[in-house]
Design an enzyme around this catalytic site. Structure first.
Site, PDB file in Angstrom:
ATOM      1  N   CYS A   1      -1.927   0.097   6.986  1.00  0.00           N
ATOM      2  CA  CYS A   1      -1.397   1.045   6.993  1.00  0.00           C
ATOM      3  C   CYS A   1      -1.490   1.950   8.496  1.00  0.00           C
ATOM      4  O   CYS A   1      -0.463   2.129   9.163  1.00  0.00           O
ATOM      5  CB  CYS A   1      -1.966   2.039   6.225  1.00  0.00           C
ATOM      6  SG  CYS A   1      -1.344   0.897   4.465  1.00  0.00           S
TER       7      CYS A   1
ATOM      8  N   GLU B   1       1.247   3.985   1.676  1.00  0.00           N
ATOM      9  CA  GLU B   1       1.579   4.134   3.105  1.00  0.00           C
ATOM     10  C   GLU B   1       2.771   3.242   3.049  1.00  0.00           C
ATOM     11  O   GLU B   1       3.919   3.772   3.865  1.00  0.00           O
ATOM     12  CB  GLU B   1       0.631   4.077   3.833  1.00  0.00           C
ATOM     13  CG  GLU B   1       0.309   4.824   4.240  1.00  0.00           C
ATOM     14  CD  GLU B   1      -1.922   4.865   3.361  1.00  0.00           C
ATOM     15  OE1 GLU B   1      -2.086   5.679   3.006  1.00  0.00           O
ATOM     16  OE2 GLU B   1      -1.947   3.864   2.394  1.00  0.00           O
TER      17      GLU B   1
ATOM     18  N   HIS C   1       1.096  -1.376   0.220  1.00  0.00           N
ATOM     19  CA  HIS C   1       0.362   0.212   0.219  1.00  0.00           C
ATOM     20  C   HIS C   1       1.097   1.090  -0.026  1.00  0.00           C
ATOM     21  O   HIS C   1       2.214   1.125   0.521  1.00  0.00           O
ATOM     22  CB  HIS C   1      -1.421  -0.108   1.059  1.00  0.00           C
ATOM     23  CG  HIS C   1      -2.023  -0.778   0.580  1.00  0.00           C
ATOM     24  ND1 HIS C   1      -2.938  -1.181   2.005  1.00  0.00           N
ATOM     25  CD2 HIS C   1      -2.316  -1.933   0.531  1.00  0.00           C
ATOM     26  CE1 HIS C   1      -4.031  -2.143   2.183  1.00  0.00           C
ATOM     27  NE2 HIS C   1      -3.271  -2.349   0.705  1.00  0.00           N
TER      28      HIS C   1
ATOM     29  N   CYS D   1      -5.878   1.716   5.651  1.00  0.00           N
ATOM     30  CA  CYS D   1      -6.356   1.087   6.105  1.00  0.00           C
ATOM     31  C   CYS D   1      -5.977   0.808   7.310  1.00  0.00           C
ATOM     32  O   CYS D   1      -5.291   0.849   8.087  1.00  0.00           O
ATOM     33  CB  CYS D   1      -6.320   0.263   5.227  1.00  0.00           C
ATOM     34  SG  CYS D   1      -4.117  -0.869   4.712  1.00  0.00           S
TER      35      CYS D   1
END
Length: 158
Positions: free
Chosen positions: A88, A57, A55, A85
């Site tokens: 993250c 991040e 992801h 999320c």
């Protein structure tokens, strides 16, 4: 300072377009800033790397830590194009930045097919009640590694 914050978020938003346009992943971007300078950049690269943890991040945290030569982001700011999320969010807490700025909400993400609500609902459940059941196995043997760590005189706590 708000002008700089807007510039950093604009860069994160620019990065968020890389995922869809380059076929690398979803529309998410992130930059990490320290002392007014971008030290880490990331866009969603799940499809590019076949890595569900890639992801924006996480990619940005890895980049920033590599560039700073550290495993923690003390004194840093995170600018991400969406409310993090659960994964993250955990990575952000482990990295320990000072603050997080986000653009879109998790409801916005859900409306385009990135719905993490089921994970949030799984967290408080008993381990055996989760959609992916979790059962203990091999604790006696695994505790040996914990004991080794506990007794290590020169360990570096984090």
């Amino acid at each position: 300072m708000s002008d700089l914050r807007n510039e950093f978020m604009t860069e994160a938003i620019r990065l968020s377009m890389d995922g869809p346009l380059k076929g690398e992943g979803g529309p998410f971007g992130c930059v990490i800033v320290k002392d007014g300078k971008i030290v880490g950049r990331g866009n969603n690269q799940v499809l590019l790397s076949n890595d569900p943890t890639a992801h924006a991040e996480v990619v940005a945290i890895r980049d920033a830590c590599k560039n700073l030569g550290t495993f923690q982001l003390d004194g840093c700011e995170v600018y991400t194009t969406c409310e993090p999320c659960p994964m993250c969010l955990g990575a952000i807490y482990w990295a320990r930045p000072d603050i997080v700025y986000y653009a879109n909400t998790r409801e916005d993400a859900a409306s385009i097919g990135f719905d993490d609500d089921f994970i949030y609902r799984q967290i408080p459940l008993n381990l055996t009640e989760r959609q992916i059941p979790m059962f203990p196995l091999g604790r006696e043997q695994a505790l040996k590694a914990f004991k080794c760590w506990e007794e290590k005189p020169d360990k570096h706590l984090y």
